[in-house]
Scaffold this active site. Structure first.
Site, mmCIF file in Angstrom:
data_model
loop_
_atom_site.group_PDB
_atom_site.id
_atom_site.type_symbol
_atom_site.label_atom_id
_atom_site.label_comp_id
_atom_site.label_asym_id
_atom_site.label_seq_id
_atom_site.Cartn_x
_atom_site.Cartn_y
_atom_site.Cartn_z
ATOM 1 N N ARG A 163 1.065 -1.293 0.264
ATOM 2 C CA ARG A 163 0.191 -0.109 0.142
ATOM 3 C C ARG A 163 1.279 1.421 0.321
ATOM 4 O O ARG A 163 0.349 2.490 0.477
ATOM 5 C CB ARG A 163 -0.575 -0.533 1.403
ATOM 6 C CG ARG A 163 -2.201 -0.874 1.468
ATOM 7 C CD ARG A 163 -2.950 -1.369 -0.145
ATOM 8 N NE ARG A 163 -4.002 -1.483 0.390
ATOM 9 C CZ ARG A 163 -3.966 -2.990 -0.079
ATOM 10 N NH1 ARG A 163 -2.819 -3.497 -0.895
ATOM 11 N NH2 ARG A 163 -5.395 -3.913 0.413
ATOM 12 N N SER A 235 -9.968 -0.722 3.096
ATOM 13 C CA SER A 235 -9.678 -0.082 4.508
ATOM 14 C C SER A 235 -9.248 0.896 4.547
ATOM 15 O O SER A 235 -8.983 1.648 3.925
ATOM 16 C CB SER A 235 -8.621 -1.427 4.038
ATOM 17 O OG SER A 235 -8.975 -2.374 3.739
ATOM 18 N N GLU A 330 -4.885 4.154 6.122
ATOM 19 C CA GLU A 330 -3.947 3.989 4.834
ATOM 20 C C GLU A 330 -5.244 4.641 3.857
ATOM 21 O O GLU A 330 -4.034 5.053 2.327
ATOM 22 C CB GLU A 330 -5.177 2.315 4.011
ATOM 23 C CG GLU A 330 -4.740 1.868 2.949
ATOM 24 C CD GLU A 330 -5.907 0.818 2.240
ATOM 25 O OE1 GLU A 330 -5.255 0.216 2.676
ATOM 26 O OE2 GLU A 330 -6.646 1.442 1.237
HETATM 27 P P1 FAD Z 1 -8.074 8.665 -5.420
HETATM 28 O O1 FAD Z 1 -9.240 8.927 -3.744
HETATM 29 O O2 FAD Z 1 -9.105 10.007 -6.166
HETATM 30 O O3 FAD Z 1 -6.615 8.932 -5.041
HETATM 31 C C1 FAD Z 1 -6.024 8.404 -4.409
HETATM 32 C C2 FAD Z 1 -4.690 9.031 -4.024
HETATM 33 O O4 FAD Z 1 -4.316 8.943 -5.680
HETATM 34 C C3 FAD Z 1 -4.717 10.636 -3.204
HETATM 35 O O5 FAD Z 1 -3.446 10.869 -2.940
HETATM 36 C C4 FAD Z 1 -4.272 11.468 -5.321
HETATM 37 O O6 FAD Z 1 -3.650 12.434 -5.015
HETATM 38 C C5 FAD Z 1 -3.545 10.420 -6.014
HETATM 39 N N1 FAD Z 1 -3.888 10.588 -7.508
HETATM 40 C C6 FAD Z 1 -5.447 9.650 -8.045
HETATM 41 N N2 FAD Z 1 -4.615 10.333 -9.358
HETATM 42 C C7 FAD Z 1 -3.131 10.296 -9.446
HETATM 43 C C8 FAD Z 1 -2.932 11.089 -10.833
HETATM 44 N N3 FAD Z 1 -3.062 10.853 -11.882
HETATM 45 N N4 FAD Z 1 -1.403 11.256 -10.641
HETATM 46 C C9 FAD Z 1 -1.020 11.381 -8.730
HETATM 47 N N5 FAD Z 1 -1.007 11.520 -7.988
HETATM 48 C C10 FAD Z 1 -2.780 10.715 -7.668
HETATM 49 N N6 FAD Z 1 -7.680 -0.663 -2.645
HETATM 50 C C11 FAD Z 1 -6.674 -1.949 -2.967
HETATM 51 O O7 FAD Z 1 -5.413 -1.721 -2.172
HETATM 52 N N7 FAD Z 1 -7.541 -2.965 -2.681
HETATM 53 C C12 FAD Z 1 -8.682 -2.926 -2.036
HETATM 54 O O8 FAD Z 1 -8.711 -4.043 -2.222
HETATM 55 C C13 FAD Z 1 -9.367 -1.844 -1.783
HETATM 56 N N8 FAD Z 1 -10.808 -2.594 -1.832
HETATM 57 C C14 FAD Z 1 -11.535 -0.932 -1.645
HETATM 58 C C15 FAD Z 1 -12.904 -1.381 -1.775
HETATM 59 C C16 FAD Z 1 -14.087 -0.280 -1.974
HETATM 60 C C17 FAD Z 1 -15.473 -0.616 -1.100
HETATM 61 C C18 FAD Z 1 -13.416 1.158 -1.563
HETATM 62 C C19 FAD Z 1 -14.292 2.508 -1.855
HETATM 63 C C20 FAD Z 1 -11.993 1.081 -1.894
HETATM 64 C C21 FAD Z 1 -10.882 0.044 -1.990
HETATM 65 N N9 FAD Z 1 -9.778 0.789 -2.197
HETATM 66 C C22 FAD Z 1 -8.790 -0.409 -2.503
HETATM 67 C C23 FAD Z 1 -9.241 1.697 -2.296
HETATM 68 C C24 FAD Z 1 -9.353 2.368 -3.855
HETATM 69 O O9 FAD Z 1 -9.758 1.424 -4.132
HETATM 70 C C25 FAD Z 1 -8.039 2.532 -4.275
HETATM 71 O O10 FAD Z 1 -6.894 3.365 -3.436
HETATM 72 C C26 FAD Z 1 -8.004 3.111 -5.610
HETATM 73 O O11 FAD Z 1 -6.517 2.656 -6.656
HETATM 74 C C27 FAD Z 1 -8.135 5.159 -5.561
HETATM 75 O O12 FAD Z 1 -8.352 4.707 -6.000
HETATM 76 P P2 FAD Z 1 -9.101 6.989 -6.498
HETATM 77 O O13 FAD Z 1 -8.996 6.852 -7.965
HETATM 78 O O14 FAD Z 1 -10.277 6.969 -6.227
HETATM 79 O O15 FAD Z 1 -7.891 7.635 -5.888
HETATM 80 N N1 EPU Z 2 -11.165 -10.481 10.245
HETATM 81 C C1 EPU Z 2 -12.005 -10.099 11.229
HETATM 82 N N2 EPU Z 2 -12.882 -9.494 11.474
HETATM 83 C C2 EPU Z 2 -13.497 -8.934 10.130
HETATM 84 C C3 EPU Z 2 -12.639 -9.044 8.819
HETATM 85 C C4 EPU Z 2 -11.600 -9.693 9.052
HETATM 86 O O1 EPU Z 2 -11.151 -10.626 12.513
HETATM 87 O O2 EPU Z 2 -14.148 -8.488 10.336
HETATM 88 C C5 EPU Z 2 -10.160 -11.157 10.066
HETATM 89 C C6 EPU Z 2 -10.011 -12.524 9.679
HETATM 90 O O3 EPU Z 2 -9.366 -13.209 10.537
HETATM 91 C C7 EPU Z 2 -9.400 -12.814 8.486
HETATM 92 C C8 EPU Z 2 -9.123 -11.430 8.360
HETATM 93 O O4 EPU Z 2 -8.864 -10.741 9.001
HETATM 94 O O5 EPU Z 2 -9.275 -13.565 7.819
HETATM 95 C C9 EPU Z 2 -7.998 -10.810 7.054
HETATM 96 O O6 EPU Z 2 -10.217 -10.102 6.772
HETATM 97 P P1 EPU Z 2 -9.767 -9.431 4.698
HETATM 98 O O7 EPU Z 2 -9.743 -10.990 4.132
HETATM 99 O O8 EPU Z 2 -11.115 -9.775 5.011
HETATM 100 O O9 EPU Z 2 -8.764 -9.222 3.909
HETATM 101 P P2 EPU Z 2 -8.189 -7.429 4.928
HETATM 102 O O10 EPU Z 2 -7.061 -7.782 5.476
HETATM 103 O O11 EPU Z 2 -9.144 -7.081 6.349
HETATM 104 C C10 EPU Z 2 -7.097 -6.893 2.996
HETATM 105 C C11 EPU Z 2 -7.372 -5.887 2.148
HETATM 106 C C12 EPU Z 2 -7.890 -5.074 1.319
HETATM 107 C C13 EPU Z 2 -8.356 -5.893 0.538
HETATM 108 C C14 EPU Z 2 -8.693 -7.743 0.710
HETATM 109 C C15 EPU Z 2 -8.177 -9.062 0.455
HETATM 110 C C16 EPU Z 2 -5.774 -3.860 3.190
HETATM 111 C C17 EPU Z 2 -5.515 -3.656 4.547
HETATM 112 N N3 EPU Z 2 -7.000 -4.573 3.492
HETATM 113 O O12 EPU Z 2 -8.043 -6.583 3.710
HETATM 114 O O13 EPU Z 2 -7.893 -4.054 0.661
HETATM 115 O O14 EPU Z 2 -9.478 -6.155 -0.276
HETATM 116 O O15 EPU Z 2 -7.206 -8.097 2.033
HETATM 117 O O16 EPU Z 2 -6.933 -8.927 -0.489
HETATM 118 O O17 EPU Z 2 -4.862 -4.635 3.216
HETATM 119 C C18 EPU Z 2 -8.360 -1.760 1.164
HETATM 120 O O18 EPU Z 2 -7.259 -1.550 0.743
HETATM 121 O O19 EPU Z 2 -8.661 -0.773 0.599
HETATM 122 C C19 EPU Z 2 -9.002 -2.580 0.794
HETATM 123 C C20 EPU Z 2 -10.615 -3.420 1.098
#
Ligand code: FAD
Ligand code: EPU
Length: 334
Positions: A163, A235, A330
């Site tokens: 991240r 997250s 994050e």
């Molecule tokens: P923004 O929120 O608009 O920007 C994020 C940052 O990037 C800001 O600091 C912005 O200034 C910068 N930025 C944006 N565009 C540019 C550019 N062109 N040049 C330079 N800087 C830029 N993330 C994960 O890693 N894994 C996940 O599984 C995941 N699951 C998600 C689930 C949900 C429901 C939600 C709402 C979010 C999740 N995220 C996850 C977080 C998010 O989706 C990612 O961080 C995504 O890359 C953000 O994209 P954005 O375009 O919305 O960025």
């Molecule tokens: N768990 C709990 N309570 C909960 C949920 C999860 O105890 O309410 C524990 C369980 O032990 C479970 C573990 O947490 O096994 C991991 O949970 P999960 O698989 O849902 O993944 P996470 O670690 O919570 C990370 C990323 C997610 C990504 C998923 C799948 C980070 C900060 N988050 O979540 O990314 O989608 O793994 O790979 O690394 C994001 O970055 O925004 C994001 C959603």
């Protein structure tokens, strides 16, 4: 020349759905317009906004928000094994993943349904289900604020980590990403090693990248709130990484503590730490943690950025009191 809009509402442009305003806003659709606006407004604070799915606005933004809507994808090179493809920053991430999967190009399918734009994907090196986008990025293209020259930043210089990247640190607010170049496989190798993924994947009729995309979407939909219904940024915190020694001491006190090995040390799920600290499903005013995933903070309607921030600090303090572990945000706080 792109118009500059004054006092623009950002409610539809941040996935927390917060009612905040940008003093100035523009959505350039070409690289030339983007560089020109940046050069003309060097006296202002500039924030690049993708789809706002990883940003927490603590209030109105007093500078200029640039929301690049530069679209397009082009193949740079291909042979029987792989394809090198450039996607421009304004492309929607999941739309791009779907496009690749539909063409049979493997590598990004585990990153299905992550909200946001292609341009943001390298910023925090998006990751899910055993894959990080850095595994597929060849280089990132963009320019330094105040310059017009498009630079090509090779993967090794992006300082990708969990991240994290140079774009979230040293170059934060300085480097604007215009496009990302990916390397994808024409003979995809399936990666089904993460948690329950293999079980869901095995239940599919075919075992290909399309089935992998469906599996990931199914799991994500069962756990994570849809930001259109419940504002959130996925997250809110990163999973903390601790040393083997620290883990040993914790394990003596909390024998059930889950953990995952990582190259930096032992990764502890922050969701577990938050749940054990009593915060899962808890709500204060209009914000709280999601009942199915304690790591996700949700805006149930009319929360403010500051209320979300306050809640997150309470959670951090509780986790620290109980486990002596600091959980870091994050989300990008503006
Ligand atoms: P923004 O929120 O608009 O920007 C994020 C940052 O990037 C800001 O600091 C912005 O200034 C910068 N930025 C944006 N565009 C540019 C550019 N062109 N040049 C330079 N800087 C830029 N993330 C994960 O890693 N894994 C996940 O599984 C995941 N699951 C998600 C689930 C949900 C429901 C939600 C709402 C979010 C999740 N995220 C996850 C977080 C998010 O989706 C990612 O961080 C995504 O890359 C953000 O994209 P954005 O375009 O919305 O960025
Ligand atoms: N768990 C709990 N309570 C909960 C949920 C999860 O105890 O309410 C524990 C369980 O032990 C479970 C573990 O947490 O096994 C991991 O949970 P999960 O698989 O849902 O993944 P996470 O670690 O919570 C990370 C990323 C997610 C990504 C998923 C799948 C980070 C900060 N988050 O979540 O990314 O989608 O793994 O790979 O690394 C994001 O970055 O925004 C994001 C959603």
């Amino acid at each position: 020349m792109t118009d500059i809009i004054e006092n623009k509402s950002l409610k539809e442009l941040n996935s927390f759905g917060l009612e905040v305003f940008a003093k100035k806003y523009a959505n350039p659709s070409t690289i030339e317009e983007l560089t020109e606006i940046c050069n003309l407004h060097q006296n202002l604070d500039i924030l690049i906004l993708g789809e706002g799915s990883n940003i927490l606005f603590s209030g109105n933004y007093q500078g200029l928000i640039l929301h690049p809507e530069i679209l397009g994808k082009e193949i740079i090179e291909e042979d029987s094994e792989e394809v090198k493809i450039r996607a421009y920053c304004g492309e929607n991430w999941d739309g791009f993943v779907e496009y690749c999967v539909n063409h049979g190009w493997g590598g990004l399918e585990n990153l299905s349904l992550i909200p946001g734009s292609v341009g943001s994907s390298p910023v925090q090196n998006i990751g899910a289900y055993g894959v990080e986008v850095k595994d597929r990025i060849l280089w990132v293209e963009g320019f330094m604020m105040g310059e017009t020259l498009i630079r090509k930043i090779p993967n090794a210089q992006c300082h990708f980590d969990y991240r994290d990247s140079i774009f979230k640190n040293e170059w934060k607010g300085k480097f604007i990403i215009t496009a990302v170049v990916f390397r994808l496989d024409k003979k995809p190798v399936i990666n089904a090693n993460y948690g329950q993924l293999s079980e869901v994947f095995q239940s599919k009729k075919t075992q290909d990248i399309r089935a992998m995309r469906e599996s990931v979407i199914e799991i994500r939909n069962s756990k994570l709130p849809d930001p259109k219904k419940f504002g959130n940024v996925g997250s809110f915190f990163k999973n903390p990484v601790i040393s083997a020694h620290e883990f040993q001491l914790l394990k003596e006190k909390f024998p059930n503590i889950p953990s995952f090995p990582s190259k930096e040390g032992i990764k502890i799920p922050a969701a577990w730490l938050i749940e054990q600290s009593g915060w899962k499903g808890k709500r204060i005013k209009d914000c709280g943690t999601w009942p199915n995933q304690a790591l996700v903070i949700v805006n149930y309607g009319n929360s403010t950025g500051n209320e979300i921030l306050e809640l997150s600090k309470k959670i951090q303090n509780s986790v620290f009191e109980k486990f002596q572990i600091k959980i870091n945000r994050e989300v990008n706080l503006i």
